[in-house]
Write an enzyme that holds these catalytic residues in place. Structure first.
Site, PDB file in Angstrom:
ATOM      1  CG  HIS A 305      39.709  39.294  34.184  1.00 47.53           C
ATOM      2  ND1 HIS A 305      39.973  40.243  35.142  1.00 47.53           N
ATOM      3  CD2 HIS A 305      39.603  39.972  33.008  1.00 47.53           C
ATOM      4  CE1 HIS A 305      40.027  41.444  34.588  1.00 47.53           C
ATOM      5  NE2 HIS A 305      39.804  41.301  33.291  1.00 47.53           N
ATOM      6  CD  GLU A 364      36.158  36.334  35.313  1.00 43.76           C
ATOM      7  OE1 GLU A 364      37.187  35.879  35.890  1.00 43.76           O
ATOM      8  OE2 GLU A 364      35.768  37.505  35.435  1.00 43.76           O
TER       9      GLU A 364
END
Length: 393
Positions: A305, A364
């Site tokens: 992500h 992330e």
């Protein structure tokens, strides 16, 4: 690249001639009986393409081999009907060309069509790489599952669960490309020996979980869904903030890990982001991803992500003891912060940990506001590639 078998040829001989590991040639030709090669039979040689050369006056096989940087024996294999001592001027010769650079360029708008184009090229050059469909999206686009490796131990890596986080797809695709290059050219990638990884670990990569959403963000709404998605987007044609699938469901809020609780604090109607759907696993994309891990029983899972330069590795105390050790290693090689718990539920990583008690990670990548700019790609890839290659160890 394909070659035609001559009498007495063996796969081992091709391995020595082209300096390609025998196991990669075997896996590029899964239906070939190595002990019963037949003259004229076509054999795939991974890591090579074919160039063409028009014979000039004075050319010889040995001079051409030297100038092209190839073994003279490979020229004779690709051109079985030539007289090596007398090359007719004007004749076209096939020249094997070793692929030594990446095909995938991450510094471009990377929609489903670009991903599929790159995938086709990789499959042609590296036929030991395999592709299947894990499922299909709402609009019928395939969720491709790429497999590299022959080990019983399996690792799953996925990208683009969220539409405006599409930069994660070229990151994963370039990683696959670099891994393939290492297997056919260089023994080490980011300080890790790659052929042992290939032998011991099977990588499953789903580079684009939300192809409809990615295409929406990059290319605008498809005509058959235009009215619906513009309404969900509150009348705006700016889809840069769109995280959901084409039906306005956040795919990473769809899994049955405290979904009922998470749904009470999220939007209750289709939205550009955060709507968990009317029930868990209501979307074809999430059902496909759930079925994939149920069937394969992966040893660990990584979901790419953006953004934050950190990763999450725990869920409700259900993560196994080795998750912490892996988290420390991932943090060391990538420079990203390892975070055990966050106030979030119903994600793919959450459900994987809950159901299988195996290490799961939400990574992330990068830092800033989504969608992250392509100017960050090199920096993002440098950290991500180190983490991903270590995830296969």
């Amino acid at each position: 690249m394909k070659v035609q078998v001559r009498k007495g040829d063996t796969l081992w001989g091709y391995s020595q001639l082209f300096h390609i590991p025998l196991v990669l040639i075997m896996d590029s030709n899964p239906h070939v009986d190595e002990k019963q090669l037949k003259p004229g039979q076509a054999i795939h040689i991974p890591g090579f393409t074919v160039d063409r050369h028009t014979v000039q006056r004075g050319d010889t096989v040995w001079q051409l081999a030297a100038s092209w940087g190839v073994n003279a024996g490979t020229l004779l294999l690709l051109n079985p009907h030539i007289d090596p001592h007398q090359l007719p001027v004007g004749q076209t010769l096939l020249i094997p060309s070793r692929v030594t650079t990446c095909i995938v360029s991450g510094k471009k708008r990377y929609d489903f069509q670009q991903m599929r184009k790159d995938m086709h090229q990789l499959l042609a050059i590296y036929p030991f790489m395999r592709r299947r469909e894990a499922g299909r999206s709402v609009l019928g686009l395939p969720l491709y599952d790429i497999r590299i490796g022959r080990g019983e131990r399996k690792v799953q890596i996925n990208a683009a669960f969220h539409a405006n986080e599409w930069i994660t797809t070229p990151v994963l695709m370039k990683f696959l490309n670099e891994y393939l290059l290492s297997l056919t050219n260089y023994p080490v990638m980011r300080g890790v020996q790659t052929l042992p990884l290939y032998m011991n670990t099977q990588l499953s990569a789903v580079p684009m979980v939300d192809p409809d959403g990615v295409n929406l963000v990059l290319n605008g709404p498809p005509p058959e869904r235009e009215k619906e998605v513009v309404a969900i987007n509150k009348g705006s044609y700016d889809f840069s903030g769109w995280k959901a699938n084409i039906r306005g469901v956040d795919l990473n809020k769809q899994f049955p890990a405290n979904w009922e609780f998470e749904s009470t604090r999220k939007p209750t109607l289709p939205s550009s982001r955060d709507f968990p759907g009317y029930a868990p696993l209501s979307e074809p994309e999430t059902r496909a991803m759930a079925d994939l891990v149920r069937k394969e029983r992966f040893e660990r899972l990584l979901a790419l992500h953006t953004q934050g330069k950190e990763f999450y590795w725990g869920y409700e105390g259900l993560e196994p003891p080795d998750s912490e050790k892996l988290a420390q290693q991932f943090s060391r090689v990538s420079g990203y912060k390892a975070v055990r718990y966050v106030d979030s539920h119903s994600g793919y990583k959450d459900w994987f940990i809950q159901e299988f008690r195996k290490p799961g990670f939400t990574i992330e990548l990068g830092e800033g506001q989504n969608p992250l700019p392509l100017s960050q790609f090199d920096e993002i890839y440098e950290a991500a590639s180190k983490l991903l290659i270590h995830s296969l160890i």
